[in-house]
Enzyme design. Structure first.
Site, PDB file in Angstrom:
ATOM      1  N   PHE A  22       0.869  -1.307   0.233  1.00 33.17           N
ATOM      2  CA  PHE A  22      -0.027   0.359   0.361  1.00 33.17           C
ATOM      3  C   PHE A  22       1.241   1.655   0.230  1.00 33.17           C
ATOM      4  CE2 PHE A  22      -2.625   3.250   2.850  1.00 33.17           C
ATOM      5  CZ  PHE A  22      -4.086   3.668   1.580  1.00 33.17           C
ATOM      6  N   GLY A  23       0.388   1.953  -1.021  1.00 31.54           N
ATOM      7  CA  GLY A  23       1.520   3.549  -0.777  1.00 31.54           C
ATOM      8  C   GLY A  23       2.003   3.406  -2.355  1.00 31.54           C
ATOM      9  N   ASN A  24       2.676   2.389  -2.301  1.00 29.96           N
ATOM     10  CA  ASN A  24       3.596   1.588  -3.445  1.00 29.96           C
ATOM     11  C   ASN A  24       3.486   1.597  -5.091  1.00 29.96           C
ATOM     12  OD1 ASN A  24       5.071   0.751  -5.923  1.00 29.96           O
ATOM     13  ND2 ASN A  24       6.484  -0.486  -4.151  1.00 29.96           N
ATOM     14  N   ALA A  26       3.264   1.606  -8.270  1.00 34.23           N
ATOM     15  CA  ALA A  26       3.635   0.703  -9.423  1.00 34.23           C
ATOM     16  C   ALA A  26       3.217  -1.172  -8.519  1.00 34.23           C
ATOM     17  CB  ALA A  26       5.621   0.269  -9.616  1.00 34.23           C
ATOM     18  N   ASN A 109      16.107  -1.571   1.912  1.00 34.76           N
ATOM     19  CA  ASN A 109      15.596  -2.254   3.491  1.00 34.76           C
ATOM     20  C   ASN A 109      16.178  -3.237   4.021  1.00 34.76           C
ATOM     21  OD1 ASN A 109      12.891  -1.758   0.795  1.00 34.76           O
ATOM     22  ND2 ASN A 109      13.138  -0.457   2.414  1.00 34.76           N
ATOM     23  N   ARG A 137       6.418  -7.745   4.314  1.00 27.56           N
ATOM     24  CA  ARG A 137       7.904  -7.163   4.897  1.00 27.56           C
ATOM     25  C   ARG A 137       8.117  -7.822   6.115  1.00 27.56           C
ATOM     26  NH1 ARG A 137      11.280  -3.398   0.836  1.00 27.56           N
ATOM     27  NH2 ARG A 137      12.646  -5.531   1.292  1.00 27.56           N
ATOM     28  N   GLU A 173      12.453   1.098   8.652  1.00 29.15           N
ATOM     29  CA  GLU A 173      12.190   0.779   7.012  1.00 29.15           C
ATOM     30  C   GLU A 173      14.258   0.227   7.001  1.00 29.15           C
ATOM     31  OE1 GLU A 173       9.115  -0.052   4.700  1.00 29.15           O
ATOM     32  OE2 GLU A 173       8.379  -0.328   6.337  1.00 29.15           O
ATOM     33  N   HIS A 248       9.503   5.369   0.053  1.00 31.22           N
ATOM     34  CA  HIS A 248      10.834   5.536   1.733  1.00 31.22           C
ATOM     35  C   HIS A 248      11.231   6.924   0.295  1.00 31.22           C
ATOM     36  CE1 HIS A 248      10.548   1.277   1.560  1.00 31.22           C
ATOM     37  NE2 HIS A 248      10.460   0.866   2.911  1.00 31.22           N
ATOM     38  N   ASP A 250      14.196   7.367  -0.151  1.00 29.43           N
ATOM     39  CA  ASP A 250      14.725   6.859  -1.753  1.00 29.43           C
ATOM     40  C   ASP A 250      14.279   6.650  -2.984  1.00 29.43           C
ATOM     41  OD1 ASP A 250      13.823   4.419  -1.355  1.00 29.43           O
ATOM     42  OD2 ASP A 250      15.716   3.342  -1.320  1.00 29.43           O
ATOM     43  N   ASN A 363       7.434  -3.667  -9.363  1.00 27.86           N
ATOM     44  CA  ASN A 363       7.086  -3.988  -8.540  1.00 27.86           C
ATOM     45  C   ASN A 363       7.585  -2.799  -7.574  1.00 27.86           C
ATOM     46  OD1 ASN A 363       5.197  -6.266  -7.390  1.00 27.86           O
ATOM     47  ND2 ASN A 363       7.439  -7.776  -7.031  1.00 27.86           N
ATOM     48  N   CYS A 369      16.963   0.223  -4.602  1.00 24.63           N
ATOM     49  CA  CYS A 369      16.146  -0.677  -3.861  1.00 24.63           C
ATOM     50  C   CYS A 369      17.327  -1.673  -3.884  1.00 24.63           C
ATOM     51  CB  CYS A 369      15.549  -1.096  -4.660  1.00 24.63           C
ATOM     52  SG  CYS A 369      13.131   0.767  -3.920  1.00 24.63           S
TER      53      CYS A 369
END
Length: 450
Positions: A22-24, A26, A109, A137, A173, A248, A250, A363, A369
């Site tokens: 959620f929030g990503n 892609a 991460n 995760r 994270e 994140h 980055d 993803n 990453c």
């Protein structure tokens, strides 16, 4: 001599598009598509090969055990492993998808790292991230600790801490929200922790998407790593960046040496941040170089879509800087124009390199990453587990291993297939032999029952 090594995560055999983050954006947009684990792993290995060709030291971190059977067994499923997997999938395919995610390939991460020049005891410190924000995760921390302790086992040089307590107050994270600014890799640095929310502040304004890193977690890591307070900064990421899909830091910011390359929306007060950085850096003998993309010229939507800032900003052996970007950043007009601007004029970046990482990108993970940065002296480098340090010959062997064990197509429905479990275990068992890591996985220690 001190050098930065990049420890890339090796993509696991269960790489799939479950859309669980959620929030990503892609991850959400590509949910349910057919993935290609073989291509994903080969793309990652090709990136490692190219960095070796640039004269850089490259290492690899093995995938974690997936499907994570001991995790499923703790949820009340019984029988042998095949029975457990099939029963869990029958109850909830989404549950099995969470416990089969290959997201540990994003080693940014895996942990936060403080090199020896920054720490009071002169050791390199690692704190594996607990990743509590996302269920798929949150299971990574203990295995990351095991892997890091295998790679950095020499306690005279390295300290691998346990992950922080797994609760919402201490959401951590890892290096994806951590920047290091210094004159060179060998010098003492400013360690800049970027957080998305203050968990203990009842007045902290909510975001559309959650701020995954908490201030409290960053403070604990800094204390555990024995960092000097004057050289440690805690900076808030803007809600506008998080809500745009920068889950994140980055995704909107990358640092290397004295350079901070970032998007205008990354921080609420970038002018104040620049002043703070300059004051803090002055006793360390360097001046931070701020390279900013203006939102009017490079909209945040294009930055997120192209993953421009999820790039690797690297110091090459000749002292020049290279920016390694995903191929998607070359195909986006605004991104490409800013990339060209970064290497023109008096900017500190000398060249851009675009790499095809589309399997990871779908993803929501670009070049940054996929790697954990660790600055090591030659002596420290000699004390880490040498078989994980890559050469062309070792990459050749890993490519053959991938081609032998990985599927070239995988859909979410395949995750409930016991044959995939067997394939993944066979692959990981051989990998521990290639990397000389011993019986590291639970199925190796316990004796898998299928």
């Amino acid at each position: 001599m001190t050098r930065e090594i990049n420890i890339d995560g090796l993509v696991g055999p269960t790489h799939n598009y479950g859309g669980m983050s959620f929030g990503n954006l892609a991850s959400a947009n590509n949910k349910g598509q057919t993935s290609n684990p073989r291509s994903a792993a080969l793309q990652g290995l090709q990136k490692m090969r190219q960095l070796i060709d640039l004269g850089l030291t490259q290492a690899v971190m093995p995938p974690q055990e997936r499907p994570f059977m001991s995790g499923l067994k703790k949820l009340g499923f019984t029988g042998n492993d095949s029975d457990v997997l099939q029963a869990a999938y029958k109850v909830s395919p989404a549950l099995v998808s969470n416990y089969s995610s290959a997201s540990c390939m994003w080693t940014a991460n895996a942990a936060t790292v403080s090199p020896s020049p920054d720490t009071a005891d002169g050791k390199v410190h690692f704190t594996p991230a607990n990743l509590t924000a996302m269920p798929h995760r949150s299971i990574e921390g203990p295995q990351a600790e095991t892997i890091l302790k295998a790679i950095f086992a020499d306690e005279s040089a390295f300290t691998v801490h346990a992950p922080l307590p797994a609760n919402t107050l201490f959401g951590d994270e890892g290096a994806a929200n951590h920047n290091r600014l210094s004159a060179t890799h060998a010098d003492k640095a400013l360690e800049v922790f970027v957080y998305g929310r203050e968990a203990l502040n009842a007045d902290d304004k909510p975001s559309k998407f959650p701020g995954r890193q908490t201030l409290e977690a960053s403070q604990i890591v800094a204390r555990s790593h024995r960092l000097k307070p004057d050289n440690t900064l805690f900076v808030r990421q803007s809600n506008s960046a998080i809500n745009a899909g920068a889950f994140h830091n980055d995704v909107v910011c990358v640092a290397n040496g004295p350079v901070l390359l970032f998007h205008e929306t990354a921080f609420d007060d970038y002018i104040g941040l620049e002043e703070t950085l300059k004051r803090a850096a002055e006793p360390l003998g360097f001046v931070p170089q701020m390279v900013m993309a203006k939102n009017a010229e490079f909209p945040i939507e294009d930055a997120i879509k192209s993953y421009f800032f999820n790039s690797q900003l690297l110091t090459l052996p000749n002292g020049k800087m290279a920016l390694v970007l995903p191929a998607d950043a070359e195909e986006n007009m605004a991104s490409k124009q800013f990339a060209d601007a970064c290497v023109s004029g008096d900017n500190p970046i000398d060249q851009t390199i675009f790499m095809d990482l589309r399997q990871s990108m779908r993803n929501g993970g670009g070049p940054a990453c996929l790697r954990l940065r660790v600055q090591l002296t030659d002596d420290e480098l000699s004390k880490m587990h040498q078989p994980v340090i890559m050469s062309h010959q070792k990459i050749d062997r890993l490519e053959d291993w991938v081609k032998t064990h990985y599927r070239d197509a995988l859909i979410v429905e395949d995750l409930g297939d016991p044959k995939l479990l067997d394939e993944a275990r066979s692959a990981l068992d051989e990998l521990t032999q290639i990397l000389e890591l011993g019986s590291m996985y639970e199925f190796q220690k316990d004796g898998a029952s299928n």
